[in-house]
Design a protein around this motif. Sequence first.
Motif, PDB file in Angstrom:
ATOM      1  N   MET A   1      82.726  24.697  51.691  1.00 16.99           N
ATOM      2  CA  MET A   1      84.133  24.943  52.000  1.00 16.99           C
ATOM      3  C   MET A   1      84.951  25.127  50.742  1.00 16.99           C
ATOM      4  O   MET A   1      85.890  25.927  50.690  1.00 16.99           O
ATOM      5  N   SER A   2      84.594  24.424  49.671  1.00 18.22           N
ATOM      6  CA  SER A   2      85.284  24.588  48.392  1.00 18.22           C
ATOM      7  C   SER A   2      85.072  25.996  47.844  1.00 18.22           C
ATOM      8  O   SER A   2      86.005  26.639  47.352  1.00 18.22           O
ATOM      9  N   ASP A   3      83.837  26.492  47.936  1.00 18.85           N
ATOM     10  CA  ASP A   3      83.547  27.849  47.480  1.00 18.85           C
ATOM     11  C   ASP A   3      84.324  28.877  48.300  1.00 18.85           C
ATOM     12  O   ASP A   3      84.889  29.836  47.755  1.00 18.85           O
ATOM     13  N   LEU A   4      84.359  28.693  49.601  1.00 22.30           N
ATOM     14  CA  LEU A   4      85.053  29.653  50.457  1.00 22.30           C
ATOM     15  C   LEU A   4      86.554  29.654  50.194  1.00 22.30           C
ATOM     16  O   LEU A   4      87.193  30.713  50.209  1.00 22.30           O
ATOM     17  N   GLU A   5      87.128  28.506  49.936  1.00 22.18           N
ATOM     18  CA  GLU A   5      88.551  28.431  49.566  1.00 22.18           C
ATOM     19  C   GLU A   5      88.819  29.259  48.310  1.00 22.18           C
ATOM     20  O   GLU A   5      89.838  29.949  48.209  1.00 22.18           O
ATOM     21  N   ARG A   6      87.901  29.186  47.369  1.00 23.21           N
ATOM     22  CA  ARG A   6      88.088  29.906  46.103  1.00 23.21           C
ATOM     23  C   ARG A   6      88.082  31.413  46.299  1.00 23.21           C
ATOM     24  O   ARG A   6      88.800  32.146  45.619  1.00 23.21           O
ATOM     25  N   PHE A   7      87.298  31.910  47.251  1.00 23.99           N
ATOM     26  CA  PHE A   7      87.217  33.355  47.472  1.00 23.99           C
ATOM     27  C   PHE A   7      88.392  33.896  48.285  1.00 23.99           C
ATOM     28  O   PHE A   7      88.675  35.096  48.253  1.00 23.99           O
ATOM     29  N   ALA A   8      89.105  33.056  49.012  1.00 23.42           N
ATOM     30  CA  ALA A   8      90.173  33.510  49.900  1.00 23.42           C
ATOM     31  C   ALA A   8      91.444  33.847  49.128  1.00 23.42           C
ATOM     32  O   ALA A   8      91.801  33.177  48.151  1.00 23.42           O
ATOM     33  N   LYS A   9      92.136  34.888  49.576  1.00 21.19           N
ATOM     34  CA  LYS A   9      93.468  35.176  49.064  1.00 21.19           C
ATOM     35  C   LYS A   9      94.421  34.057  49.486  1.00 21.19           C
ATOM     36  O   LYS A   9      94.134  33.310  50.434  1.00 21.19           O
ATOM     37  N   PRO A  10      95.589  33.943  48.835  1.00 21.44           N
ATOM     38  CA  PRO A  10      96.508  32.849  49.188  1.00 21.44           C
ATOM     39  C   PRO A  10      96.895  32.814  50.663  1.00 21.44           C
ATOM     40  O   PRO A  10      97.063  31.745  51.242  1.00 21.44           O
ATOM     41  N   HIS A  11      97.028  33.973  51.302  1.00 22.34           N
ATOM     42  CA  HIS A  11      97.430  34.006  52.709  1.00 22.34           C
ATOM     43  C   HIS A  11      96.330  34.609  53.576  1.00 22.34           C
ATOM     44  O   HIS A  11      96.600  35.255  54.597  1.00 22.34           O
ATOM     45  N   ALA A  12      95.096  34.378  53.198  1.00 23.23           N
ATOM     46  CA  ALA A  12      93.963  34.918  53.956  1.00 23.23           C
ATOM     47  C   ALA A  12      93.847  34.244  55.315  1.00 23.23           C
ATOM     48  O   ALA A  12      94.282  33.107  55.509  1.00 23.23           O
ATOM     49  N   ALA A  13      93.244  34.964  56.238  1.00 19.02           N
ATOM     50  CA  ALA A  13      92.844  34.355  57.517  1.00 19.02           C
ATOM     51  C   ALA A  13      91.557  33.581  57.274  1.00 19.02           C
ATOM     52  O   ALA A  13      90.551  34.150  56.852  1.00 19.02           O
ATOM     53  N   LYS A  14      91.576  32.270  57.509  1.00 24.21           N
ATOM     54  CA  LYS A  14      90.422  31.412  57.261  1.00 24.21           C
ATOM     55  C   LYS A  14      89.986  30.782  58.585  1.00 24.21           C
ATOM     56  O   LYS A  14      90.759  30.082  59.221  1.00 24.21           O
ATOM     57  N   ILE A  15      88.741  31.055  58.971  1.00 18.13           N
ATOM     58  CA  ILE A  15      88.248  30.626  60.277  1.00 18.13           C
ATOM     59  C   ILE A  15      87.002  29.769  60.102  1.00 18.13           C
ATOM     60  O   ILE A  15      86.042  30.176  59.455  1.00 18.13           O
ATOM     61  N   PHE A  16      87.029  28.589  60.676  1.00 15.31           N
ATOM     62  CA  PHE A  16      85.881  27.691  60.652  1.00 15.31           C
ATOM     63  C   PHE A  16      85.331  27.616  62.069  1.00 15.31           C
ATOM     64  O   PHE A  16      85.990  27.117  62.980  1.00 15.31           O
ATOM     65  N   THR A  17      84.127  28.143  62.270  1.00 17.76           N
ATOM     66  CA  THR A  17      83.485  28.091  63.580  1.00 17.76           C
ATOM     67  C   THR A  17      82.679  26.807  63.666  1.00 17.76           C
ATOM     68  O   THR A  17      81.706  26.635  62.955  1.00 17.76           O
ATOM     69  N   SER A  18      83.101  25.920  64.544  1.00 18.41           N
ATOM     70  CA  SER A  18      82.535  24.582  64.535  1.00 18.41           C
ATOM     71  C   SER A  18      81.137  24.541  65.119  1.00 18.41           C
ATOM     72  O   SER A  18      80.854  25.148  66.145  1.00 18.41           O
ATOM     73  N   GLY A  19      80.281  23.766  64.473  1.00 22.10           N
ATOM     74  CA  GLY A  19      78.951  23.495  64.975  1.00 22.10           C
ATOM     75  C   GLY A  19      78.845  22.110  65.574  1.00 22.10           C
ATOM     76  O   GLY A  19      77.763  21.642  65.873  1.00 22.10           O
ATOM     77  N   ILE A  20      79.968  21.418  65.732  1.00 24.70           N
ATOM     78  CA  ILE A  20      79.957  20.131  66.404  1.00 24.70           C
ATOM     79  C   ILE A  20      79.848  20.451  67.883  1.00 24.70           C
ATOM     80  O   ILE A  20      80.813  20.787  68.539  1.00 24.70           O
TER      81      ILE A  20
END
Length: 283
Positions: free
Chosen positions: A82-101
């Motif tokens: 998740m830290s790596d993915l945050e780094r690649f995202a633009k400041p106002h990017a759409a960020k989607i976490f598809t849960s595996g719970i």
Amino acid sequence: MKALVAGGNTVLGKYVVRHLIDHGYQTFAMSQQPEQDNPLAIPLAAKDQQLSGKFDVVICCARPVIAPYAQESQSIHAAPLMSDLERFAKPHAAKIFTSGIEVFGCAQEVVADDLCFDPLTAAESEVAALEKAMRAGWTALFVPTLSYGGPDCPIRTAIMQRGSPRIPVLIPASGHYYAAHLDDLAEFHINIAEQNDREPVYFLAERQCYSPEDLADLLVRHGWAEGVTCLSLPSFLKRYGPEVLALETMHVTVPISDAFAPKHHLPKYLAQTRFASVPDHPK
């Protein structure tokens, strides 16, 4: 527009990648095993610095799956990912976490504004990652355990992996399954990514749910299995263990999002799709 999918070679990730490409996104994929990267996407290494802050859409489909009808079983190191993915995202990017719970969070109470997680042991590490992601502005998509569709249909794969044409069912069983087609799930990812007023949480599933007995009967009726093997509680525990038992007996009613309008439905799919024995990739 650039999109990044972590877990682009998981069952759902393949479909998300394909739908992103079909919608015109330049699509990259980052996986735990680079030699198994999705061939449709541009591979991206976590250590890449040149593309930091360049992605309009970042989607995490790399998650542990513990359900009896799932294909992936490997765990992930959620926090570094998740830290790596945050780094690649633009400041106002759409960020989607598809849960595996699985089974919508294994939640004792499921209220979109106040989730109360009660994770199985195998999913404990992802609960913290999901809650942290939501606090950081990620949109959480809860997908059902029972996904299906395409030549590599997870239901078919699970039946093949069992090595038996009969479906085991705990008697009596108190749980139920929700279901959704992989194309419907993938299409919803793109729809949400392109909205400006995203909600923090979405529960995705067809409205009808199935008890283990109902599901087994459907599979037999439409030629996906030859019969049902009824198991007592001791027999079921011995064969599958307490984690699968917890899923088999879980009965959670969830607020399925009104925004999710599936085009497919499980009974019709099973009735119209011939059971084949050789898995393939979605086309």
